[in-house]
Design a protein around this motif. Structure first.
Motif, mmCIF file in Angstrom:
data_model
loop_
_atom_site.group_PDB
_atom_site.id
_atom_site.type_symbol
_atom_site.label_atom_id
_atom_site.label_comp_id
_atom_site.label_asym_id
_atom_site.label_seq_id
_atom_site.Cartn_x
_atom_site.Cartn_y
_atom_site.Cartn_z
ATOM 1 N N ASP A 1 -19.836 61.874 61.376
ATOM 2 C CA ASP A 1 -18.656 61.025 61.276
ATOM 3 C C ASP A 1 -18.287 60.764 59.831
ATOM 4 O O ASP A 1 -19.065 61.023 58.914
ATOM 5 N N VAL A 2 -17.070 60.302 59.642
ATOM 6 C CA VAL A 2 -16.536 59.919 58.333
ATOM 7 C C VAL A 2 -16.156 58.453 58.435
ATOM 8 O O VAL A 2 -15.391 58.059 59.324
ATOM 9 N N CYS A 3 -16.700 57.639 57.536
ATOM 10 C CA CYS A 3 -16.481 56.190 57.563
ATOM 11 C C CYS A 3 -15.787 55.770 56.269
ATOM 12 O O CYS A 3 -16.192 56.198 55.187
ATOM 13 N N SER A 4 -14.758 54.923 56.399
ATOM 14 C CA SER A 4 -14.078 54.490 55.176
ATOM 15 C C SER A 4 -13.378 53.153 55.371
ATOM 16 O O SER A 4 -13.050 52.762 56.494
ATOM 17 N N GLU A 5 -13.134 52.530 54.237
ATOM 18 C CA GLU A 5 -12.397 51.266 54.209
ATOM 19 C C GLU A 5 -10.968 51.474 54.718
ATOM 20 O O GLU A 5 -10.470 50.701 55.533
ATOM 21 N N GLY B 1 -10.399 56.803 52.773
ATOM 22 C CA GLY B 1 -10.488 56.491 51.361
ATOM 23 C C GLY B 1 -10.997 55.081 51.155
ATOM 24 O O GLY B 1 -11.282 54.353 52.101
ATOM 25 N N GLY B 2 -11.111 54.691 49.896
ATOM 26 C CA GLY B 2 -11.560 53.351 49.549
ATOM 27 C C GLY B 2 -13.066 53.260 49.387
ATOM 28 O O GLY B 2 -13.763 54.254 49.280
ATOM 29 N N VAL B 3 -13.558 52.025 49.373
ATOM 30 C CA VAL B 3 -14.990 51.756 49.270
ATOM 31 C C VAL B 3 -15.328 50.730 50.322
ATOM 32 O O VAL B 3 -14.695 49.665 50.338
ATOM 33 N N PRO B 4 -16.214 51.006 51.245
ATOM 34 C CA PRO B 4 -17.063 52.194 51.302
ATOM 35 C C PRO B 4 -16.318 53.428 51.810
ATOM 36 O O PRO B 4 -15.325 53.328 52.511
ATOM 37 N N PHE B 5 -16.854 54.575 51.434
ATOM 38 C CA PHE B 5 -16.345 55.872 51.848
ATOM 39 C C PHE B 5 -17.579 56.760 52.004
ATOM 40 O O PHE B 5 -18.232 57.095 51.017
ATOM 41 N N GLN B 6 -17.915 57.101 53.238
ATOM 42 C CA GLN B 6 -19.201 57.708 53.530
ATOM 43 C C GLN B 6 -19.065 58.784 54.603
ATOM 44 O O GLN B 6 -18.240 58.670 55.501
ATOM 45 N N TRP C 1 -24.142 59.947 53.177
ATOM 46 C CA TRP C 1 -23.627 60.363 51.864
ATOM 47 C C TRP C 1 -22.493 59.461 51.406
ATOM 48 O O TRP C 1 -21.534 59.258 52.127
ATOM 49 N N ASP C 2 -22.594 58.963 50.177
ATOM 50 C CA ASP C 2 -21.520 58.197 49.543
ATOM 51 C C ASP C 2 -20.604 59.187 48.844
ATOM 52 O O ASP C 2 -21.042 59.957 47.984
ATOM 53 N N ILE C 3 -19.323 59.164 49.207
ATOM 54 C CA ILE C 3 -18.349 60.066 48.567
ATOM 55 C C ILE C 3 -17.241 59.271 47.873
ATOM 56 O O ILE C 3 -16.159 59.782 47.628
ATOM 57 N N SER C 4 -17.527 58.018 47.539
ATOM 58 C CA SER C 4 -16.506 57.147 46.944
ATOM 59 C C SER C 4 -16.294 57.378 45.452
ATOM 60 O O SER C 4 -15.293 56.920 44.912
ATOM 61 N N LYS C 5 -17.206 58.095 44.772
ATOM 62 C CA LYS C 5 -17.070 58.308 43.329
ATOM 63 C C LYS C 5 -17.153 59.782 43.020
ATOM 64 O O LYS C 5 -18.028 60.468 43.544
ATOM 65 N N PRO C 6 -16.329 60.307 42.154
ATOM 66 C CA PRO C 6 -15.124 59.649 41.656
ATOM 67 C C PRO C 6 -14.126 59.456 42.783
ATOM 68 O O PRO C 6 -14.214 60.098 43.812
ATOM 69 N N SER C 7 -13.223 58.570 42.548
ATOM 70 C CA SER C 7 -12.271 58.182 43.586
ATOM 71 C C SER C 7 -11.390 59.363 43.988
ATOM 72 O O SER C 7 -10.640 59.904 43.189
ATOM 73 N N ASN C 8 -11.540 59.785 45.228
ATOM 74 C CA ASN C 8 -10.711 60.837 45.807
ATOM 75 C C ASN C 8 -10.254 60.364 47.173
ATOM 76 O O ASN C 8 -11.041 59.825 47.945
#
Length: 183
Positions: free
Chosen positions: A75-79, A99-104, A150-157
């Motif tokens: 799954d993809v989880c995001s703010e 997108g946003g934080v969290p973005f996982q 996995w954290d994919i929030s940085k860099p912001s994409n």
């Protein structure tokens, strides 16, 4: 080497908290932030996919240290989405914007990869592995695979391709990859 790896396989659950959902044991760190999600059943569909992959490949594998036979994007989880979007088999892109934080992104591995043997990228940038939790797909209290967070929030994409590869710990020539375009 195999006897050392066998010890890793059988000793992994020590010090972990075990939660069982639909015949699958998940071994969590004592204060895992994913405990409530697992108890609620948020991963039930994903665990069924992993269990199916395990059953399809278990007859050709040695139980001591199974090779990586399947990788999944669970799954993809995001703010921005406001929760987690479950990813189906053969889905090539997310149905919703993220997108946003969290973005996982949460991935599944059937077999022994995980940890330093797994790699993930989002929009060309290395993802940061937050956790890796063992999963017993056969009910024998021995880890058969892993769920990686996995954290994919940085860099912001806001969008791009998420790529995930797991390499077997006992045979670097055996690896599996998958990807999804995240809107």
């Amino acid at each position: 080497m195999e006897s050392h790896l066998q010890q890793i396989v059988t000793l992994y659950p020590e010090g972990k908290e075990k939660i069982t959902r639909n015949g699958v044991n998940i071994f969590l760190e004592p204060n895992s932030p994913n405990k409530e999600k697992i108890i609620r059943g948020d991963f039930d569909k994903a665990l069924e996919r992993m269990k199916k992959g395990y059953k399809e490949n278990s007859k050709i594998q040695s139980k001591a240290v199974p090779l990586v036979t399947q990788v999944l994007i669970l799954d993809v989880c995001s703010e921005k989405y406001g929760g987690c979007e479950y990813i189906n088999d053969n889905q090539t892109e997310t149905a919703y914007d993220h997108g946003g934080v969290p973005f996982q992104v949460n991935t599944g591995v059937v077999g022994y990869g995980s940890g330093s043997y797994d790699r993930a990228k989002f929009a060309g940038n290395e993802a940061v592995q937050l956790y890796s939790e063992g999963v017993d797909l056969s009910g024998d209290n021995i880890v058969d695979g892993f769920i990686d967070y996995w954290d994919i929030s940085k860099p912001s994409n806001a969008s791009g391709t998420f790529e995930f590869t797991a390499t077997s710990i006992n045979n670097a020539a055996v690896s599996k990859s998958t990807s999804i375009y995240i809107k």
